[in-house]
Design a protein around this motif. Sequence first.
Motif, PDB file in Angstrom:
ATOM      1  N   GLN A 247     -13.805   0.519  41.427  1.00 12.83           N
ATOM      2  CA  GLN A 247     -13.108  -0.172  42.157  1.00 12.83           C
ATOM      3  C   GLN A 247     -12.990   0.563  43.597  1.00 12.83           C
TER       4      GLN A 247
ATOM      5  N   LEU B  47      -6.424   1.831  36.333  1.00 16.43           N
ATOM      6  CA  LEU B  47      -7.827   1.450  36.140  1.00 16.43           C
ATOM      7  C   LEU B  47      -8.464   1.963  34.785  1.00 16.43           C
TER       8      LEU B  47
ATOM      9  N   VAL C 242     -16.770  -0.856  35.738  1.00 15.06           N
ATOM     10  CA  VAL C 242     -15.913  -1.272  36.187  1.00 15.06           C
ATOM     11  C   VAL C 242     -15.366  -0.393  37.792  1.00 15.06           C
TER      12      VAL C 242
ATOM     13  N   ASN D 168     -10.793  -0.496  32.385  1.00 17.47           N
ATOM     14  CA  ASN D 168     -11.728   0.037  31.939  1.00 17.47           C
ATOM     15  C   ASN D 168     -12.028  -0.583  31.007  1.00 17.47           C
TER      16      ASN D 168
ATOM     17  N   VAL E 203     -15.906   4.288  46.263  1.00 21.65           N
ATOM     18  CA  VAL E 203     -15.616   3.895  45.611  1.00 21.65           C
ATOM     19  C   VAL E 203     -15.600   4.818  44.282  1.00 21.65           C
TER      20      VAL E 203
ATOM     21  N   VAL F  39     -11.379   3.118  46.706  1.00 24.54           N
ATOM     22  CA  VAL F  39     -10.213   4.395  46.461  1.00 24.54           C
ATOM     23  C   VAL F  39     -10.270   4.679  47.686  1.00 24.54           C
TER      24      VAL F  39
END
Length: 577
Positions: free
Chosen positions: A155, A141, A153, A145, A172, A157
């Motif tokens: 992602q 990650l 960015v 980034n 997120v 989670v």
Amino acid sequence: MVSRARVVTIRATRRSVAQWRASLQLRVVTTALAIGLAAIAVLGLYLSTSVRDGIYEQRLAAIDREAAALTAQVSRTFSETATTSDGELQTLLNDTIATLGATSGSTAEAYFLLHELGSTVQVSDIATRPELTDVLITTELRQANLASDDDQVLQAVGIPAPNGSGMVRPGVIVGSTVQAAPDAGYEIYYLYSLEPEQETLSFVHRVLLAGGFGMLALLGVVTWTMARQTVTPVTRAATVAERLAEGHLSERMPGARGTDEMASLARSFNEMAESLQDQIRRMEELSTMQRRFVSDVSHELRTPLTTIRMASEIIHESRDQMDEDAARSAELLLGQIDRFESLLSDLLEISRFDAGAAVLDAERRDLRDLVMSVVEQAAPLAETKDVRVSVRLPDGDAFADFDPRRIERILRNLVVNAIEHAEERPVEVTVAEDNRAVAVVVRDYGVGMTKQEVEHVFDRFWRADPARARTTGGSGLGLAIALEDARLHAGRLDAWGRPGQGASFRLTLPRSAGVEVGEPPVTMAPASHEAGLRTGQIPVVHPATGPTPTTIPDLSDPDETAESADPRSATNDLEVH
């Protein structure tokens, strides 16, 4: 235990399938429910997907905007504050995280401020939930980034529960980069929980599921009610039709009042029933008149016929005193009077059967004795026709309850017919028995019969060839009377024939009066036609149901009689020349 449960399951399944096939209403309801379930499932899947995508897209857009605003705020704070030492930078980072946590309107659950990978800055990383740093912010990650050309960015989670229960909440994490000092670049991450959206989506799913089951139940009730309104009149019509078939001609279908389709069906059905009742009544009256006419005519003809016979016998006794033509005429006259008397007797017997007045005078007799008596009576005719008659009798007894007069009439008719059509070929008479029945097969190898002739052989006044010369005469009622006699005994009379290969008739009687006979104890078709009988290609008539193919095993050819006789009965051959 498993096998028993499996058997129970199979039986329950079969009962359910049988019930489903037997009920039109159940089939309609189950079909409607199946279609409704499929439609509700497709609609529910579409709505669930649409709601889920809408909720998450809106939430992600709001997160993206909020994270961008927070990052801009942090960037402004860093650009407006000058730091000359690591201590001042550390203080700035702590104040920034504290400010972000106190920012009103922020929905982020945690904040992370980390120095860039590979940086030599000695300032510690700052996080509101440091225990999640290594769990959620992975090296991949951070590299993504730093390498991203976009400002942020995102992602997805899974956020572990703080109590260590092992449960994971959806979330997120949003990352971006900021410049805290000219020579100090930092990565900032915001953690957002999506648990409220997940709960909203679960609530929507529960509502959709409850609504789907409610709609399915409503559809079932509506379909059941409509099917019942439609099927109930049809069921009543079927019940009334069965009652009509049983002879209750006064039965009528209810619900004829009204203007709908079912009322129209009831009226049409009742009109049909009334028409059938009227026609049957007319036919019964006509049949009664016909039977009475035949009976009355037969009785009335006996008196003048007796007078004519007396006169013809006197003339016949004086034929020696007449010329040749007159003497021949006297002989012909007496012979035709004999045939006329036979026809009257047959007509009277048929009228008794039609009127239901035939009475069975049964007694315990051995069928073998009766067969031998009939064959001996037919011996003069066989000698005249140059036909050899052989009789095969079982070693065991052939006792049964029957009317000797009627059974003798059947056997005499079958044996005489076989001799008449044998064309100087042998005639075989076979007697067989088992625990339930006794049977006689009369087989000839003469002209035989076609399929159409076999189908009509028991019809009244029917002959295969009306122009064929008959030395013993015949009224065309012999086999019809034989059939009625067999039915009166609860027996059966079967016929088989092939052109040029002869014909075979089998009489089967129960050992006990009134008991239904099963499989006959003797075969009646030749061995060369066994396969044809089993496939239905060779016609066999069972008079109780009309012409139908049947699987009757073979009877051996005349040259193989001794070798292939029925193993259930021994044979004693008697030849009559």
